[in-house]
Design a protein around this motif. Structure first.
Motif, PDB file in Angstrom:
ATOM      1  N   MET A 175       0.829  -1.194   0.000  1.00 22.74           N
ATOM      2  CA  MET A 175       0.000   0.000   0.000  1.00 22.74           C
ATOM      3  C   MET A 175       0.869   1.253   0.000  1.00 22.74           C
ATOM      4  SD  MET A 175      -2.907   1.203   2.713  1.00 22.74           S
ATOM      5  CE  MET A 175      -1.677   1.392   4.005  1.00 22.74           C
ATOM      6  N   ILE A 176       0.385   2.284  -0.694  1.00 18.72           N
ATOM      7  CA  ILE A 176       1.080   3.565  -0.733  1.00 18.72           C
ATOM      8  C   ILE A 176       0.121   4.644  -0.248  1.00 18.72           C
ATOM      9  CG2 ILE A 176       2.294   5.238  -2.167  1.00 18.72           C
ATOM     10  CD1 ILE A 176       2.711   2.894  -4.185  1.00 18.72           C
ATOM     11  N   PRO A 177       0.427   5.308   0.864  1.00 14.68           N
ATOM     12  CA  PRO A 177      -0.396   6.433   1.320  1.00 14.68           C
ATOM     13  C   PRO A 177      -0.028   7.703   0.552  1.00 14.68           C
ATOM     14  CG  PRO A 177       1.379   6.062   2.871  1.00 14.68           C
ATOM     15  CD  PRO A 177       1.523   5.009   1.802  1.00 14.68           C
ATOM     16  N   ILE A 208       8.560  12.123  -1.001  1.00 15.05           N
ATOM     17  CA  ILE A 208       8.953  10.724  -0.895  1.00 15.05           C
ATOM     18  C   ILE A 208       7.782   9.928  -0.333  1.00 15.05           C
ATOM     19  CG2 ILE A 208      10.552   9.067   0.130  1.00 15.05           C
ATOM     20  CD1 ILE A 208      11.848  10.965  -1.868  1.00 15.05           C
ATOM     21  N   LYS A 209       7.409   8.856  -1.015  1.00 18.41           N
ATOM     22  CA  LYS A 209       6.283   8.043  -0.575  1.00 18.41           C
ATOM     23  C   LYS A 209       6.777   6.658  -0.148  1.00 18.41           C
ATOM     24  CE  LYS A 209       3.472  11.307  -1.702  1.00 18.41           C
ATOM     25  NZ  LYS A 209       2.924  12.176  -0.648  1.00 18.41           N
ATOM     26  N   PRO A 210       6.391   6.222   1.037  1.00 18.14           N
ATOM     27  CA  PRO A 210       6.772   4.873   1.461  1.00 18.14           C
ATOM     28  C   PRO A 210       5.849   3.836   0.835  1.00 18.14           C
ATOM     29  CG  PRO A 210       5.459   5.895   3.167  1.00 18.14           C
ATOM     30  CD  PRO A 210       5.628   6.930   2.081  1.00 18.14           C
ATOM     31  N   VAL A 211       6.402   2.688   0.527  1.00 27.16           N
ATOM     32  CA  VAL A 211       5.599   1.525   0.143  1.00 27.16           C
ATOM     33  C   VAL A 211       5.522   0.643   1.386  1.00 27.16           C
ATOM     34  CG1 VAL A 211       5.366  -0.452  -1.385  1.00 27.16           C
ATOM     35  CG2 VAL A 211       6.406   1.668  -2.232  1.00 27.16           C
ATOM     36  N   LEU A 212       4.292   0.443   1.887  1.00 23.39           N
ATOM     37  CA  LEU A 212       4.088  -0.356   3.089  1.00 23.39           C
ATOM     38  C   LEU A 212       3.717  -1.781   2.693  1.00 23.39           C
ATOM     39  CD1 LEU A 212       1.951   2.199   5.128  1.00 23.39           C
ATOM     40  CD2 LEU A 212       4.442   1.955   5.093  1.00 23.39           C
ATOM     41  N   GLU A 220       4.958  -2.890   7.605  1.00 24.74           N
ATOM     42  CA  GLU A 220       6.212  -2.138   7.690  1.00 24.74           C
ATOM     43  C   GLU A 220       6.577  -1.572   6.325  1.00 24.74           C
ATOM     44  OE1 GLU A 220       9.188  -4.910   8.887  1.00 24.74           O
ATOM     45  OE2 GLU A 220       8.845  -6.265   7.202  1.00 24.74           O
ATOM     46  N   PRO A 221       7.359  -0.469   6.300  1.00 21.94           N
ATOM     47  CA  PRO A 221       7.818   0.076   5.014  1.00 21.94           C
ATOM     48  C   PRO A 221       8.894  -0.814   4.410  1.00 21.94           C
ATOM     49  CG  PRO A 221       8.729   1.342   6.839  1.00 21.94           C
ATOM     50  CD  PRO A 221       7.778   0.354   7.444  1.00 21.94           C
ATOM     51  N   VAL A 222       8.811  -1.014   3.090  1.00 23.81           N
ATOM     52  CA  VAL A 222       9.820  -1.836   2.414  1.00 23.81           C
ATOM     53  C   VAL A 222      10.534  -1.072   1.307  1.00 23.81           C
ATOM     54  CG1 VAL A 222       8.746  -4.055   2.939  1.00 23.81           C
ATOM     55  CG2 VAL A 222       8.021  -2.801   0.891  1.00 23.81           C
ATOM     56  N   ALA A 223      10.057   0.156   1.003  1.00 23.51           N
ATOM     57  CA  ALA A 223      10.706   0.958  -0.032  1.00 23.51           C
ATOM     58  C   ALA A 223      10.252   2.399   0.111  1.00 23.51           C
ATOM     59  CB  ALA A 223      10.372   0.434  -1.430  1.00 23.51           C
ATOM     60  N   ARG A 311      11.614  -9.951  -2.724  1.00 29.25           N
ATOM     61  CA  ARG A 311      12.045  -8.583  -2.408  1.00 29.25           C
ATOM     62  C   ARG A 311      11.240  -7.592  -3.229  1.00 29.25           C
ATOM     63  NH1 ARG A 311      16.705  -7.792   0.313  1.00 29.25           N
ATOM     64  NH2 ARG A 311      16.987  -5.772  -0.695  1.00 29.25           N
ATOM     65  N   PHE A 312      10.959  -6.450  -2.637  1.00 29.08           N
ATOM     66  CA  PHE A 312      10.290  -5.387  -3.383  1.00 29.08           C
ATOM     67  C   PHE A 312      11.348  -4.646  -4.196  1.00 29.08           C
ATOM     68  CE2 PHE A 312       8.577  -1.243  -4.276  1.00 29.08           C
ATOM     69  CZ  PHE A 312       7.219  -1.478  -4.516  1.00 29.08           C
TER      70      PHE A 312
END
Length: 313
Positions: A175-177, A208-212, A220-223, A311-312
């Motif tokens: 998910m990306i917020p 910057i957007k985290p990929v959860l 957790e964030p992975v990227a 892996r992402f």
């Protein structure tokens, strides 16, 4: 055997699919100030509530799942008569009280169901299995869709249970917020310190957007990717790669915190849909539940599937 399927309203499935297959909802009540909505996954009501309240004060929302007593009453009033065995698929127990409430209710249900069934003319046993999907929102849809498929195929209870528990362990939701300030405000309102002020401010300043990632109960964030659209493209590309490698079930779930037309316009969306079509993977698109939107913010996008660990990127 009559097999029932129950999900909570955080599960991002299309409303038509829920109605068509007789999936039963455990609703979640969302309250913002004086405004209150019981989330029955009514898309029109969700969008109206979203536009009126969530964008401004959604981080203050209180979400209340069905209580132990409400779950017990639902089963004894209806489900122990309509079905012989029910699978109750819940959001990760690390993110909500729903699983624990359903588990506690199950003991009372199994103690009290016999007179209810007998008065309805059924003298056979009733059974109930509560399964933690270990995921949330779009990720919850994967096990629900598979439960429907297996029920339609005539699989027995033991086969369905083993399959759903295996899929729960291997379902991955990304998910990306859109708004990290909102995410931080919501986390603080819930007492969750996982999103810090500095990270939120820095992320917003630099776009910057985290990929959860939600996997096996942990979120957790992975990227981190610069720009929401670039992040969405990257997430869709990772999903394409997993589809090409082969999923554990021919299902991919998409959820969006707003009008689905906005999600369909994101870069990489068309390519993902085409890849799924070529590989025989059915795509389920859903407006994110109101529960999901008040927790992660308007405009968030999510994708989920069952796959081997990877892996992402």
């Amino acid at each position: 055997m009559r097999i029932g399927i129950v999900v909570d309203s955080a599960c991002d499935l299309p409303a038509d699919f829920i109605r068509q297959h007789g999936i039963v909802l455990l609703p979640i009540t969302v309250r913002i100030g004086e405004a209150e909505l019981v989330d029955h996954r009514d898309e029109e009501a969700t969008l109206a509530f979203l536009h009126a309240h969530v964008a401004e004060r959604g981080h203050e929302a209180q979400t209340t799942p069905f209580t132990v007593e409400q779950i017990r009453d639902l089963f004894l009033r209806r489900l122990v008569i309509d079905y012989d065995h029910v699978f109750c698929l819940t959001i990760s127990k690390l993110r909500s009280q729903i699983h624990e409430n359903a588990l506690q209710a199950s003991f009372a249900i199994l103690n009290d169901y016999k007179p209810v069934r007998q008065s309805a003319g059924y003298n056979t046993p009733f059974a109930l299995r509560v399964i933690d999907t270990l995921n949330l929102f779009a990720g919850q849809a994967i096990t629900a869709v598979e439960a429907v498929r297996m029920r339609q195929s005539g699989a027995n209870v033991a086969q369905i249970r083993a399959r759903l528990e295996h899929l729960a362990e291997n379902t991955i939701g990304y998910m990306i917020p859109r708004d990290l300030y909102y995410l931080r405000a919501r986390a603080r309102a819930k007492g969750d310190r996982s999103v810090g002020l500095v990270g939120a401010a820095l992320g917003s300043a630099l776009d910057i957007k985290p990929v959860l990632r939600a996997w096996r109960g942990v979120t957790e964030p992975v990227a981190k990717v610069k720009g929401f659209e670039a992040a969405a493209r990257k997430m869709f590309q990772v999903a394409q790669e997993r589809v090409r490698e082969g999923l554990m079930t021919p299902t991919l779930s998409l959820g969006y915190g707003g009008e689905l037309a906005e999600m369909r316009a994101l870069p990489g969306y068309d390519e993902l849909r085409q890849t799924c079509q070529r590989h025989g993977v059915e795509v389920f698109e859903s407006l994110m539940s109101l529960t999901g939107m008040v927790n992660v913010g308007k405009g968030a996008v999510a994708v989920a599937f069952a796959s081997e660990p990877h892996r992402f990127g």
